[in-house]
Design a protein around this motif. Structure first.
Motif, PDB file in Angstrom:
ATOM      1  N   LEU A 158       0.839  -1.197   0.000  1.00 15.97           N
ATOM      2  CA  LEU A 158       0.000   0.000   0.000  1.00 15.97           C
ATOM      3  C   LEU A 158       0.876   1.250   0.000  1.00 15.97           C
ATOM      4  CD1 LEU A 158      -2.807   1.337   0.343  1.00 15.97           C
ATOM      5  CD2 LEU A 158      -2.574   0.957   2.798  1.00 15.97           C
ATOM      6  N   VAL A 159       0.669   2.117  -1.010  1.00 14.74           N
ATOM      7  CA  VAL A 159       1.390   3.384  -1.093  1.00 14.74           C
ATOM      8  C   VAL A 159       0.353   4.508  -1.080  1.00 14.74           C
ATOM      9  CG1 VAL A 159       2.956   4.836  -2.432  1.00 14.74           C
ATOM     10  CG2 VAL A 159       3.264   2.353  -2.416  1.00 14.74           C
ATOM     11  N   PRO A 160       0.318   5.346  -0.036  1.00 13.56           N
ATOM     12  CA  PRO A 160      -0.682   6.423   0.016  1.00 13.56           C
ATOM     13  C   PRO A 160      -0.337   7.530  -0.974  1.00 13.56           C
ATOM     14  CG  PRO A 160       0.808   6.560   1.891  1.00 13.56           C
ATOM     15  CD  PRO A 160       1.189   5.318   1.144  1.00 13.56           C
ATOM     16  N   ALA A 161      -1.103   7.622  -2.050  1.00 11.79           N
ATOM     17  CA  ALA A 161      -0.856   8.645  -3.069  1.00 11.79           C
ATOM     18  C   ALA A 161      -2.140   9.339  -3.471  1.00 11.79           C
ATOM     19  CB  ALA A 161      -0.189   8.014  -4.294  1.00 11.79           C
ATOM     20  N   GLY A 162      -3.166   9.269  -2.591  1.00  9.33           N
ATOM     21  CA  GLY A 162      -4.427   9.939  -2.871  1.00  9.33           C
ATOM     22  C   GLY A 162      -4.516  11.265  -2.148  1.00  9.33           C
ATOM     23  N   THR A 163      -5.725  11.776  -2.066  1.00  2.00           N
ATOM     24  CA  THR A 163      -5.938  13.073  -1.413  1.00  2.00           C
ATOM     25  C   THR A 163      -6.050  12.920   0.098  1.00  2.00           C
ATOM     26  OG1 THR A 163      -7.107  13.852  -3.382  1.00  2.00           O
ATOM     27  CG2 THR A 163      -7.407  15.114  -1.351  1.00  2.00           C
ATOM     28  N   LEU A 164      -6.858  11.980   0.570  1.00  5.75           N
ATOM     29  CA  LEU A 164      -7.088  11.835   2.007  1.00  5.75           C
ATOM     30  C   LEU A 164      -6.497  10.541   2.573  1.00  5.75           C
ATOM     31  CD1 LEU A 164     -10.778  13.112   2.100  1.00  5.75           C
ATOM     32  CD2 LEU A 164      -8.726  14.345   2.799  1.00  5.75           C
ATOM     33  N   ASN A 165      -6.459   9.479   1.777  1.00  5.26           N
ATOM     34  CA  ASN A 165      -5.802   8.234   2.195  1.00  5.26           C
ATOM     35  C   ASN A 165      -6.326   7.704   3.529  1.00  5.26           C
ATOM     36  OD1 ASN A 165      -3.925   8.387  -0.086  1.00  5.26           O
ATOM     37  ND2 ASN A 165      -2.931  10.021   1.066  1.00  5.26           N
TER      38      ASN A 165
ATOM     39  N   VAL B 160      -1.612  -6.988   4.468  1.00  2.00           N
ATOM     40  CA  VAL B 160      -1.170  -5.672   4.002  1.00  2.00           C
ATOM     41  C   VAL B 160       0.180  -5.378   4.649  1.00  2.00           C
ATOM     42  CG1 VAL B 160      -1.693  -3.213   3.875  1.00  2.00           C
ATOM     43  CG2 VAL B 160      -3.553  -4.880   3.727  1.00  2.00           C
ATOM     44  N   TYR B 161       1.156  -5.049   3.820  1.00  5.12           N
ATOM     45  CA  TYR B 161       2.488  -4.766   4.340  1.00  5.12           C
ATOM     46  C   TYR B 161       2.460  -3.522   5.216  1.00  5.12           C
ATOM     47  CZ  TYR B 161       4.650  -8.227   1.256  1.00  5.12           C
ATOM     48  OH  TYR B 161       5.028  -9.401   0.639  1.00  5.12           O
ATOM     49  N   ARG B 162       2.959  -3.680   6.446  1.00  3.26           N
ATOM     50  CA  ARG B 162       3.084  -2.562   7.378  1.00  3.26           C
ATOM     51  C   ARG B 162       4.328  -2.775   8.223  1.00  3.26           C
ATOM     52  NH1 ARG B 162      -1.480  -1.286  11.833  1.00  3.26           N
ATOM     53  NH2 ARG B 162      -0.405  -2.854  13.089  1.00  3.26           N
ATOM     54  N   ARG B 163       5.095  -1.723   8.402  1.00  5.96           N
ATOM     55  CA  ARG B 163       6.327  -1.802   9.159  1.00  5.96           C
ATOM     56  C   ARG B 163       6.042  -2.098  10.631  1.00  5.96           C
ATOM     57  NH1 ARG B 163      10.116   3.408   9.067  1.00  5.96           N
ATOM     58  NH2 ARG B 163       9.135   3.801  11.056  1.00  5.96           N
TER      59      ARG B 163
ATOM     60  N   ASP C 235      -5.367   4.497   8.488  1.00  8.54           N
ATOM     61  CA  ASP C 235      -5.811   3.512   9.478  1.00  8.54           C
ATOM     62  C   ASP C 235      -4.823   2.349   9.572  1.00  8.54           C
ATOM     63  OD1 ASP C 235      -8.023   4.809  10.400  1.00  8.54           O
ATOM     64  OD2 ASP C 235      -9.470   3.718   9.174  1.00  8.54           O
ATOM     65  N   VAL C 236      -4.322   1.898   8.423  1.00 12.62           N
ATOM     66  CA  VAL C 236      -3.367   0.794   8.425  1.00 12.62           C
ATOM     67  C   VAL C 236      -2.061   1.227   9.099  1.00 12.62           C
ATOM     68  CG1 VAL C 236      -1.979  -0.722   6.963  1.00 12.62           C
ATOM     69  CG2 VAL C 236      -4.375  -0.331   6.412  1.00 12.62           C
ATOM     70  N   GLY C 237      -1.677   2.490   8.890  1.00 10.46           N
ATOM     71  CA  GLY C 237      -0.429   2.976   9.467  1.00 10.46           C
ATOM     72  C   GLY C 237       0.704   3.065   8.472  1.00 10.46           C
ATOM     73  N   VAL C 238       0.372   3.216   7.188  1.00  9.51           N
ATOM     74  CA  VAL C 238       1.369   3.429   6.145  1.00  9.51           C
ATOM     75  C   VAL C 238       1.236   4.877   5.702  1.00  9.51           C
ATOM     76  CG1 VAL C 238       2.191   2.736   3.856  1.00  9.51           C
ATOM     77  CG2 VAL C 238       1.243   1.020   5.408  1.00  9.51           C
ATOM     78  N   TYR C 239       2.252   5.683   6.010  1.00  8.74           N
ATOM     79  CA  TYR C 239       2.139   7.125   5.826  1.00  8.74           C
ATOM     80  C   TYR C 239       2.873   7.644   4.604  1.00  8.74           C
ATOM     81  CZ  TYR C 239       0.530   6.784  10.626  1.00  8.74           C
ATOM     82  OH  TYR C 239      -0.162   6.430  11.759  1.00  8.74           O
ATOM     83  N   ASP C 240       3.791   6.866   4.046  1.00 11.67           N
ATOM     84  CA  ASP C 240       4.557   7.371   2.914  1.00 11.67           C
ATOM     85  C   ASP C 240       5.168   6.211   2.135  1.00 11.67           C
ATOM     86  OD1 ASP C 240       6.851   6.618   4.435  1.00 11.67           O
ATOM     87  OD2 ASP C 240       6.782   8.553   5.449  1.00 11.67           O
ATOM     88  N   LEU C 241       5.788   6.556   1.021  1.00  3.65           N
ATOM     89  CA  LEU C 241       6.383   5.565   0.142  1.00  3.65           C
ATOM     90  C   LEU C 241       7.490   4.782   0.843  1.00  3.65           C
ATOM     91  CD1 LEU C 241       6.869   4.255  -2.620  1.00  3.65           C
ATOM     92  CD2 LEU C 241       8.195   6.279  -3.265  1.00  3.65           C
TER      93      LEU C 241
ATOM     94  N   ARG D 298      15.349   5.079  13.571  1.00 10.33           N
ATOM     95  CA  ARG D 298      15.166   5.679  12.250  1.00 10.33           C
ATOM     96  C   ARG D 298      13.997   6.646  12.280  1.00 10.33           C
ATOM     97  NH1 ARG D 298      15.177   2.238   6.696  1.00 10.33           N
ATOM     98  NH2 ARG D 298      14.848   3.945   5.232  1.00 10.33           N
ATOM     99  N   ASP D 299      14.227   7.882  11.858  1.00 12.63           N
ATOM    100  CA  ASP D 299      13.159   8.868  11.805  1.00 12.63           C
ATOM    101  C   ASP D 299      12.270   8.572  10.601  1.00 12.63           C
ATOM    102  OD1 ASP D 299      14.079  10.187  14.005  1.00 12.63           O
ATOM    103  OD2 ASP D 299      15.370  11.532  12.845  1.00 12.63           O
ATOM    104  N   ARG D 300      11.011   8.965  10.728  1.00 11.59           N
ATOM    105  CA  ARG D 300      10.083   8.799   9.612  1.00 11.59           C
ATOM    106  C   ARG D 300      10.472   9.743   8.476  1.00 11.59           C
ATOM    107  NH1 ARG D 300       4.286   8.839  11.457  1.00 11.59           N
ATOM    108  NH2 ARG D 300       4.849   6.685  11.881  1.00 11.59           N
ATOM    109  N   PRO D 301      10.656   9.231   7.252  1.00 11.03           N
ATOM    110  CA  PRO D 301      11.077  10.085   6.148  1.00 11.03           C
ATOM    111  C   PRO D 301       9.997  11.095   5.759  1.00 11.03           C
ATOM    112  CG  PRO D 301      11.345   7.734   5.635  1.00 11.03           C
ATOM    113  CD  PRO D 301      10.508   7.839   6.871  1.00 11.03           C
ATOM    114  N   TYR D 302      10.418  12.067   4.988  1.00 11.11           N
ATOM    115  CA  TYR D 302       9.486  13.086   4.494  1.00 11.11           C
ATOM    116  C   TYR D 302       8.494  12.460   3.535  1.00 11.11           C
ATOM    117  CZ  TYR D 302       7.812  16.944   1.633  1.00 11.11           C
ATOM    118  OH  TYR D 302       7.028  17.813   0.936  1.00 11.11           O
ATOM    119  N   ASN D 303       7.228  12.809   3.643  1.00 16.20           N
ATOM    120  CA  ASN D 303       6.177  12.295   2.778  1.00 16.20           C
ATOM    121  C   ASN D 303       6.043  13.207   1.563  1.00 16.20           C
ATOM    122  OD1 ASN D 303       3.935  11.337   1.519  1.00 16.20           O
ATOM    123  ND2 ASN D 303       2.556  11.552   3.266  1.00 16.20           N
ATOM    124  N   PRO D 304       6.416  12.738   0.360  1.00 17.07           N
ATOM    125  CA  PRO D 304       6.378  13.613  -0.809  1.00 17.07           C
ATOM    126  C   PRO D 304       4.983  13.999  -1.234  1.00 17.07           C
ATOM    127  CG  PRO D 304       6.883  11.354  -1.467  1.00 17.07           C
ATOM    128  CD  PRO D 304       6.899  11.387   0.044  1.00 17.07           C
ATOM    129  N   TRP D 305       3.942  13.273  -0.702  1.00 14.31           N
ATOM    130  CA  TRP D 305       2.587  13.615  -1.083  1.00 14.31           C
ATOM    131  C   TRP D 305       1.913  14.432  -0.002  1.00 14.31           C
ATOM    132  CZ3 TRP D 305       4.316   8.492  -1.935  1.00 14.31           C
ATOM    133  CH2 TRP D 305       4.658   8.241  -3.259  1.00 14.31           C
TER     134      TRP D 305
END
Length: 522
Positions: free
Chosen positions: A291-298, A502-505, A303-309, A515-522
């Motif tokens: 799962l890659v969040p690339a929509g408007t609201l995601n 669903v893949y989740r870290r 809910d799953v806990g995947v925030y960025d690529l 490890r810090d959470r990386p910047y979310n490009p979206w």
């Protein structure tokens, strides 16, 4: 009776004298402080908080970031409203009190324009405490920055000689109470990540090897196409770009067949609509989902806990996943009672009948400006004004409803606006409705929401079930995840018996500990 009243009156007199002595002692100590460079700063600070302008400015800064800081800003503004009404609109007129005398305060420390309203309680302290407490409730990290500013504003009212110390303490208590009271209408979410059962047997996908991923560049920001970044993040994956008018499911099915078992996971980069299409295919082929969040609201990704690529890359590379329920609804056609003319739709978050889909669209349009709960209430009022009730038979029982809501899993808070899911693998449907067969039902629903009493209102119904059979007297539109997908007169809702991996870290994995959470490009 007189003997009872007299001791109580005497106790209040003693307390009042003690407070008065303490206030005057504090005021004398503050007045005796030597003049310094702090005095002009406190004067500027106390003036900046007039009419809560300081807090509005800080809220605007906090609202620039999506997530807990934005929610903290919205909750802070709501708390300021409650604190200001209580302190300035109720307590000041009821409890008039003179402000400290100006004579004992050094002229360099005094305000040029002293307020003339009642001294008790301090409205500045009430607003400061309300905003700081509300922000800290949502984001403790942001609260660490805001609380000292709020404390300085509260103290500044004593330092410049316009409030007694007890005024400030009472105002702070009012503000803190107003912030805590917002939880009755708008509960604080403990974690953005819903709980789910971790799965051990999912394939590791280094560089996306064995991954077939669909990328929808039409989701999210129209000025940004994530396709190139996803190709770089998963160099070994097969990437399918969604094109309007092309059959995505058919294209993915052909690639699965031609891969002859080489595809070990499906992926989706887009909004909830794209993800729902791919996850249904993943469930059919018993494949895990990247799962890659690339929509408007995601909503689903949050809910799953995947925030960025990067989180998708990390989780798929490490083979870490959780079990997530998938909602399904069988839609019966005109000849559907015998089950021969049916289609099945899947939903990740919610499905609904009645005016709920219009309500969601309005809420999503307004929530970035106002926050989810205020936007929901405003949208509910706007939609119910023009809504037409639907006649629904639920498991054989006839109802007249404005809204029928079906959640893929129990949503929280119960008896209020459904806002989030604490778990993703319960195997249950959350069914809620607003009745239309009660006199003044729309007005009663609005007041029940306004006073946080919806759970106790006759207008509201809720249950948690494993399946739900819905028959309508006239065909109506079904909305799934906010999009209108079908029109029919009978729907059967259920949860697919096999959850989708669903893949989740795994945040507890030592690999990600520092490890810090990386910047979310979206």
């Amino acid at each position: 009776m007189a003997r009872t009243v007299e001791p109580v009156t005497e106790w209040f007199r003693r307390v009042a004298k003690f407070v008065d002595r303490s206030d005057r002692a504090v005021q004398a100590r503050v007045a005796a402080l030597p003049l310094s460079g702090v005095d002009p700063s406190l004067k500027r600070l106390t003036r900046s908080a007039n009419h809560s302008l300081l807090w509005f400015s800080i809220a605007a800064v906090l609202a620039t970031r999506v997530g807990v800081t934005r929610r903290g800003a919205m909750r802070g503004l709501l708390a300021i409203l409650g604190a200001s009404v209580t302190a300035n609109g109720v307590l000041k007129p009821l409890l008039p009190r003179r402000r400290p005398p100006d004579a004992g305060m050094p002229a360099e420390r005094s305000l040029r324009r002293r307020p003339t309203s009642s001294s008790f309680p301090s409205g500045h302290a009430a607003s400061a405490a309300a905003f700081a407490t509300a922000v800290a409730m949502e984001s403790p990290r942001a609260g660490l920055a805001v609380v000292p500013v709020a404390a300085a504003v509260a103290y500044s009212r004593v330092h410049v000689g316009v409030h007694w110390s007890s005024d400030v303490l009472a105002g702070a208590a009012v503000g803190t109470g107003a912030a805590l009271l917002t939880r009755r209408w708008w509960p604080v979410r403990g974690s953005d990540e819903a709980a789910a059962r971790p799965l051990d047997r999912v394939p590791e996908l280094p560089d996306g090897e064995g991954l077939l991923i669909a990328v929808n560049p039409m989701s999210g920001d129209p000025a940004f196409d994530p396709t190139d970044q996803i190709r770089k993040a998963f160099p070994a994956a097969t990437v399918v770009v969604v094109v309007r008018g092309r059959d995505l499911v058919g294209e993915l099915e052909e690639l699965l067949v031609s891969a002859n078992g080489a595809v070990r996971a499906l992926g989706a980069a887009g909004g909830d609509g794209t993800v729902a299409t791919v996850v249904a295919l993943a469930a059919r082929h018993r494949l895990p989902l990247v799962l890659v969040p690339a929509g408007t609201l995601n909503h689903f990704a949050r809910d799953v806990g995947v925030y960025d690529l990067q989180e998708a890359v990390d989780a798929s590379g490490a083979g870490e996943a959780v079990a997530v329920d998938l909602g399904a609804v069988r839609v019966y056609g005109d000849n559907g009672d015998n089950g021969n003319d049916t289609t099945t739709r899947h939903f990740l978050n919610t499905a609904s009948l009645g005016c709920y889909s219009d309500l969601v669209r309005l809420r999503e349009r307004w929530e970035n400006r106002w926050g989810k709960w205020p936007a929901f209430v405003a949208a509910l009022v706007a939609v119910l004004r023009k809504a037409t009730p639907v006649e629904v038979r639920l498991d054989g029982v006839q109802h007249s409803m404005w809204i029928l809501f079906v959640g893929n899993g129990p949503y929280h808070p119960r008896g209020m606006v459904p806002a989030w899911r604490p778990r993703l693998d319960t195997g249950l449907l959350d069914v809620r409705w607003l009745r239309a067969d009660i006199r003044f039902s729309r007005l009663r629903a609005f007041f029940a929401l306004a006073f946080a009493g919806l759970a106790h209102s006759r207008v509201y119904g809720q249950r948690e079930v494993t399946s739900l059979d819905v028959t309508l007297t006239a065909p109506s539109q079904l909305a799934a995840d906010g999009e209108v997908v079908e029109r029919a007169a009978r729907f059967v809702f259920e949860v697919e018996p096999r959850p989708v991996p669903v893949y989740r870290r795994d945040e507890e994995n030592p690999r990600w500990a520092n490890r810090d959470r990386p910047y979310n490009p979206w």
